[in-house]
Design an enzyme around this catalytic site. Structure first.
Site, PDB file in Angstrom:
ATOM      1  N   CYS A 175      37.680  39.453  37.867  1.00  0.00           N
ATOM      2  CA  CYS A 175      37.771  38.461  37.343  1.00  0.00           C
ATOM      3  C   CYS A 175      37.614  38.239  36.461  1.00  0.00           C
ATOM      4  CB  CYS A 175      36.609  37.134  38.458  1.00  0.00           C
ATOM      5  SG  CYS A 175      37.204  37.633  40.320  1.00  0.00           S
ATOM      6  N   ASN A 176      38.425  39.122  35.440  1.00  0.00           N
ATOM      7  CA  ASN A 176      38.235  39.547  33.616  1.00  0.00           C
ATOM      8  C   ASN A 176      39.199  39.803  33.428  1.00  0.00           C
ATOM      9  OD1 ASN A 176      37.152  39.936  31.386  1.00  0.00           O
ATOM     10  ND2 ASN A 176      34.891  40.689  31.530  1.00  0.00           N
TER      11      ASN A 176
END
EC number: 2.8.1.9
Length: 844
Positions: free
Chosen positions: A418-419
C-alpha cells in the site's frame, strides 16, 4: 576469480550465530529471562517465524487474559447513559485517553484523542474536516501536499481535495530538503489560507525514518513546499508505522494531526485507532455530518445544530467502541512489561548478512531497498525490504519467495505494501509502466510478481518486540537453503564495512517512561493530634458558650471513599485539612473507586501518623501496612504519572507501589492500586451553576475531594434527620449511625436545623471560610459505614425532609496566602462565628 575466492573465505554459518549477533548488538531481551517471557506470552507461535510486524504485531497472552478478566468481572454500559455501569465505561474510556497522551509525552491541555476505527479512518476524518479553500481571483487556494513515500491512505485524501479545487502536490524526499530555505519565511501580508503537509514518521515500505524536526520546519515555512507558498501550514504526521516499535515525543515534534492504529502497537484490539489533534489546530476542523453524541443541541424540523464543545465528543460519531478502548489500557500494561530494545538490532543484523550473502559465483543474493546502511535507529526502523536474485542476477518473483517461506512456516509480506510511491522509487517503475502493468492484468494484492522480467513488488521482513534471534537465524538459513547457489558465500569486504560503520548510541529502552519528581506538599509546623474518642458523634459541648456555635468533631479521610480518621487538633494547608483525600483507590483500568461501586472501601480505616511520616492502612483480617506521607524523590524517579478523573476533573497522580496495591487487591477482591495526587498538580474549585454545570474559580485549590475543600454538617440538622428516619421505620436509627454516613470533615453544634444553609461565611477559631453551597447527596449515604452494606433509609428520608431537595451539609473553602509559613491548626472546641446572607429563606 581471486576476488571471488577472497569473498568466500568467510563462512556464512559461522556468522549466523548468536555470538556474532551479540558482538554487533549488545541489548537483547526484556531485561529479564527472555525465553521465559516468550514462553509465557507467545507460546502460540511455537514453530512459526513471524516477520510481518509492520502489518500487525502479535499480542501477548497477558493482554487478552487481563482484558477478558476485566470485561468478565465489570459491567460496562453505553457511555452516553448515566447509570453506574455507563459511568464506569465513561471514566475508563477517559482514563485511556489520558494514557494515550501520556505515552506520547503530552497532556490534555495540548492534545485531544479522537477514537476512530483505525489510522485510515483518522486520515479520512482530517480530509473531510480540513477547511480547504479553492483558489479565487485574488487569492491562491489551499495546497494538499504529501511525501511520495506515503501510505495509500494518505495519498487517498487527494480524492476528496481534488473535487474542491485544491492543488494536490506530491513531494519527493529529495525535494523536501533540497528546495528548503535557510530561514523561516515571514509574511509580507497576512495570509491565513490553510495548507496541509503529510509525511510518514517511518516508511511502511523501507522503514526509513524521516526527521521529526520536519514538523516544526514546515510549520515555520522553512522546508519545501511550505517555503514557496504563503499561508498557515499544518502538518499531519502519519505515525502508524513508527509507533509500532518506538516512542513518539510530541514535545519534540508538535504535529497538528497524528493518526495511529493500536493493533500496530499491541496486536489487539484490531479495528481501533485514534487521531491525536493539537488543540490549537482543532478549531479549524469543520464537521458537516453529526452523529449521536456529537451535538450539544439540534432541531429535527429546522437546520439548526450546535456541536459539542469537547473536541473528542465533537468528532466521535455515535457510540465509540468502548470495549475495544478498554482493551487498549491492558495493551499499555503489557507493552510496558515486555518492551525490549532489540528490534533495530535484529533488523540491522539481518540486513548485514542478507545484503552480504552471495551465490557460489560471487553474485549477490539480495537487492536491498533502503536509504543508508542501517546506521542508526534514528534514521531506520526495524523493516527490511528486498528482492532475491538468482546466480545470473535475475529477480526471483516475490510470489515464489512467499510460497517457499510458507512451506517453512515463515510469515513475510510481499507486494507493494500500500505504498506505490516508494515501490516505484526503489524498483524504478515509471508511471507508464504502472499503467502498462495494469493493462497486463496486474492489480494491487495479486500474485503477478514479474512483468517482462521486471518486478512489480518486493519482499518485506519486519520485526517486533517479541522477535527473537532465532527468527533471524531461521529466515537467513531459509534463504541460504532455498535460493542460494552453493557454496554459500559472504562478501567479507562488505561485511567488514557494515560491522565497523559508525552507529548511533544504542538506547537501552525504546519506550522510556515519563519520569516525575515528587516533592513535598506542605511545610508546616505540625502539631501531633490527640486521639479523639470514637464513642458518640458530635454531641454538644455542655460548656458551650450560650447560643454560640462550637466545633465538636474533626474528621479527615486520607484515602478517598475509605473510612474516617477522627482527630482533635489538625493542621490546615492550601488544599484543606492536611492529607484529607490525598490518596484514592483505582481499579485495574485506573478508574477511581468509590463506595457507589465498592461499598467495602468504608471498611478500610486509614490513619495518618505524623511523627513517623506514615499513612497506615488497616482493615479487619488484614495486616497493617504503611506508605510514606511525603514521597521520597529518589524512590519514585521511575514512576509514570497517572491520569484519572474526580468529579469530572482530570487529576494527575503518582502510584504508591506494589505493596499497597497487593494489600488493596487482596482485601477488595479485584485488581487495585493506591495513587496520590501529584504534588505539583493544581486543581481549582468549581462553582455549581446548575445540575451538572460548573464554572472554575481561582479562589481555592482542591485535593481529591469532589467539589470543595471541606464538608460541614450541623448536629441539629443530623438530629432532625435522625428523628424523621426513626419515625418512618420500625427500628430506631441510631444517631451516630445516621451521622457518620454524611462523611463530614467538620461537625458543629448549632441551634436550629439547617440554619447553616443561610450562611455566606463563618470563622472557626481564627480561620475564615466561605460557604460554597449545599452538598448534593449521592447514594453513598446509603452505605452503612460499619458493615459496608447498602440501605435505603437516609436517601429516602432526606428527600422527604428537604421537600425534594436531596442535599445535606454545606461545602466550605478558604484561600490561605501562599507566602504564609505559619501553621494553621483547627481544634475541637473552637468557637464558630457565622455570617448570614443579607436576605434568604430557609426551606425544611
Amino acid at each position: 576469480m581471486d576476488t571471488i575466492h577472497w569473498k568466500r573465505s568467510m563462512d556464512f554459518h559461522q556468522l549466523c550465530t548468536f555470538e556474532t549477533f551479540q558482538q554487533l548488538w549488545s541489548h537483547y531481551g526484556y531485561g529479564g529471562n527472555f525465553p521465559d517471557v516468550i514462553e509465557e506470552e507467545f507460546r502460540r507461535i511455537k514453530g512459526a517465524t513471524y516477520l510481518d510486524h509492520a502489518a500487525a504485531t502479535l499480542y501477548p497472552e497477558s493482554l487478552v487474559r487481563d482484558y477478558c478478566r476485566d470485561i468478565s468481572t465489570n459491567v460496562y454500559g453505553n457511555p452516553h447513559s448515566h447509570h453506574p455501569s455507563s459511568t464506569l465505561t465513561h471514566d475508563t474510556v477517559e482514563g485511556v485517553r489520558y494514557r494515550v497522551l501520556q505515552h506520547f509525552n503530552t497532556t490534555p491541555e495540548e492534545y485531544s484523542v479522537i477514537f476512530t476505527s483505525g489510522c485510515t479512518a483518522a486520515l479520512k476524518l482530517v480530509a473531510e474536516s480540513f477547511p480547504w479553500r479553492p483558489p479565487t481571483e485574488s487569492e491562491a487556494g489551499s495546497h494538499f501536499c504529501y511525501l511520495t513515500d506515503s501510505h495509500t491512505s494518505v495519498v487517498g485524501m487527494r480524492g476528496l481535495t481534488s473535487g474542491r479545487g485544491v492543488v494536490a502536490l506530491p513531494v519527493s524526499p529529495l525535494e523536501l530538503e533540497n528546495r528548503a530555505k535557510d530561514e523561516a519565511q515571514g509574511e509580507g501580508v497576512i495570509c491565513e489560507t490553510p495548507h496541509l503537509f503529510c509525511y510518514p514518521a517511518q516508511s511502511n515500505f523501507s522503514g526509513r525514518r524521516y526527521p521529526l524536526s520536519h514538523v516544526k520546519s514546515i510549520q515555520a515555512r522553512r522546508l519545501y513546499p511550505a517555503c514557496d507558498h504563503q499561508g498557515r501550514w499544518f502538518v499531519l504526521l502519519d505515525a502508524a508505522s513508527y509507533v509500532s516499535c518506538s516512542s513518539l515525543n510530541l514535545q519534540d515534534c508538535p504535529a497538528d494531526f497524528i493518526p495511529i492504529s493500536f493493533y500496530k502497537m499491541f496486536g489487539f484490539p484490531t479495528g481501533l485507532g485514534a487521531l491525536l489533534v493539537r488543540n490549537d489546530a482543532a478549531g479549524i476542523l469543520k464537521k458537516t455530518y453529526f452523529g449521536g453524541g456529537t451535538a450539544a443541541a439540534y432541531l429535527s424540523g429546522e437546520d439548526y445544530y450546535v456541536q459539542a464543545a469537547n473536541i473528542s465528543d465533537r468528532f466521535e460519531d455515535g457510540t465509540v467502541a468502548f470495549l475495544d478502548i478498554i482493551a487498549v489500557n491492558h495493551g499499555f500494561e503489557a507493552l510496558y512489561r515486555i518492551t525490549g530494545a532489540h528490534t533495530f538490532g535484529l533488523a540491522r543484523y539481518t540486513y548485514m548478512l542478507l545484503s552480504s550473502l552471495c551465490h557460489g559465483n560471487g553474485r549477490p543474493v539480495a537487492q536491498m531497498y533502503t536509504e543508508g546502511q542501517f546506521e542508526s535507529p534514528i534514521t531506520q526502523g526495524a523493516i527490511l525490504n528486498f528482492n532475491l536474485m538468482d546466480s545470473n542476477g535475475h529477480i526471483i518473483g516475490y510470489s515464489q519467495v512467499h510460497r517457499m517461506a510458507s512451506l517453512y512456516n515463515i510469515h513475510v509480506r510481499t507486494g507493494c505494501f500500500c505504498n506505490t510511491g516508494a515501490c516505484q522509487s526503489f524498483l524504478g517503475i515509471t508511471n507508464e509502466q504502472m499503467k502498462s502493468n495494469l493493462q497486463a492484468g496486474h492489480v494491487c494484492g495479486d500474485n503477478i510478481d514479474l512483468v517482462d522480467g521486471q518486478p512489480t513488488g518486493s519482499v518485506r521482513v519486519s520485526f517486533g518486540y517479541m522477535s527473537t534471534f532465532e527468527d533471524c537465524q531461521k529466515f537467513l538459513n531459509f534463504v541460504a537453503e532455498c535460493f542460494v547457489e552453493k557454496p554459500v558465500t559472504v562478501d567479507q569486504e562488505r561485511m567488514q564495512k557494515l560491522k565497523t560503520a559508525t552507529t548511533a548510541s544504542e538506547a537501552s529502552k525504546e519506550y522510556p517512561l515519563i519520569k516525575v519528581t515528587n516533592g513535598e506538599i506542605y511545610k508546616v509546623e505540625e502539631k501531633k493530634p490527640t486521639e479523639a474518642s470514637l464513642k458518640g458523634f458530635g454531641r454538644r459541648d455542655s460548656n458551650s458558650h450560650g447560643e454560640a456555635y462550637t466545633l465538636t468533631n474533626i474528621y479527615i479521610y486520607p484515602i478517598k471513599s475509605c473510612g474516617a480518621y477522627e482527630v482533635h487538633d489538625w493542621p490546615v494547608g492550601q488544599l484543606g485539612l492536611l492529607y484529607d483525600r490525598g490518596w484514592m483507590v483505582v481499579n485495574g483500568n485506573g478508574v477511581c473507586l468509590s463506595q457507589k461501586r465498592e461499598t467495602r472501601l468504608c471498611l478500610i480505616r486509614p490513619q495518618v501518623h505524623l511523627p513517623s511520616n506514615k499513612l497506615l492502612l488497616q482493615a479487619s483480617g488484614m495486616d497493617t501496612i504503611s506508605v510514606p506521607l511525603e514521597n521520597n524523590t529518589q524512590l519514585h524517579r521511575g514512576i509514570r504519572v497517572c491520569h484519572t478523573k474526580v468529579c469530572g476533573d482530570r487529576v494527575e497522580t503518582v502510584d504508591c507501589g506494589d505493596e499497597a496495591a497487593s494489600w488493596l487487591s487482596d482485601f477488595l477482591g479485584q485488581p487495585c492500586r493506591l495513587i496520590r495526587q501529584r504534588p505539583d498538580f493544581t486543581r481549582e474549585m468549581k462553582k455549581r451553576l446548575g445540575r451538572g454545570t460548573y464554572i472554575t474559580t481561582t479562589s481555592s485549590s482542591l485535593s481529591l475531594v469532589n467539589e470543595a475543600q471541606y464538608l460541614m454538617i450541623n448536629v441539629a440538622s443530623v438530629e432532625l434527620i435522625q428523628k424523621l428516619m426513626s419515625s418512618r421505620f420500625e427500628h430506631t436509627i441510631r444517631y451516630s449511625k445516621c451521622a457518620v454516613r454524611f462523611r463530614a470533615n467538620l461537625v458543629i453544634a448549632g441551634v436550629e436545623p439547617f440554619e447553616e444553609d443561610n450562611w455566606s461565611h463563618l470563622i472557626i477559631g481564627s480561620t475564615r471560610f466561605m460557604v460554597a453551597g449545599p452538598c448534593g447527596r449521592c447514594q453513598m449515604v446509603g452505605t452503612d459505614q460499619d458493615t459496608g452494606t447498602k440501605t435505603k433509609e437516609p436517601l429516602m428520608s432526606l428527600s422527604a425532609a428537604r421537600t425534594g431537595k436531596v442535599t445535606f451539609g454545606v461545602y466550605l473553602s478558604h484561600q490561605l496566602p501562599e507566602s504564609s509559613t505559619a501553621a494553621t491548626v483547627l481544634s475541637v472546641g473552637s468557637l464558630v462565628q457565622p455570617e448570614p446572607h443579607s436576605s434568604s429563606t430557609i426551606q425544611l
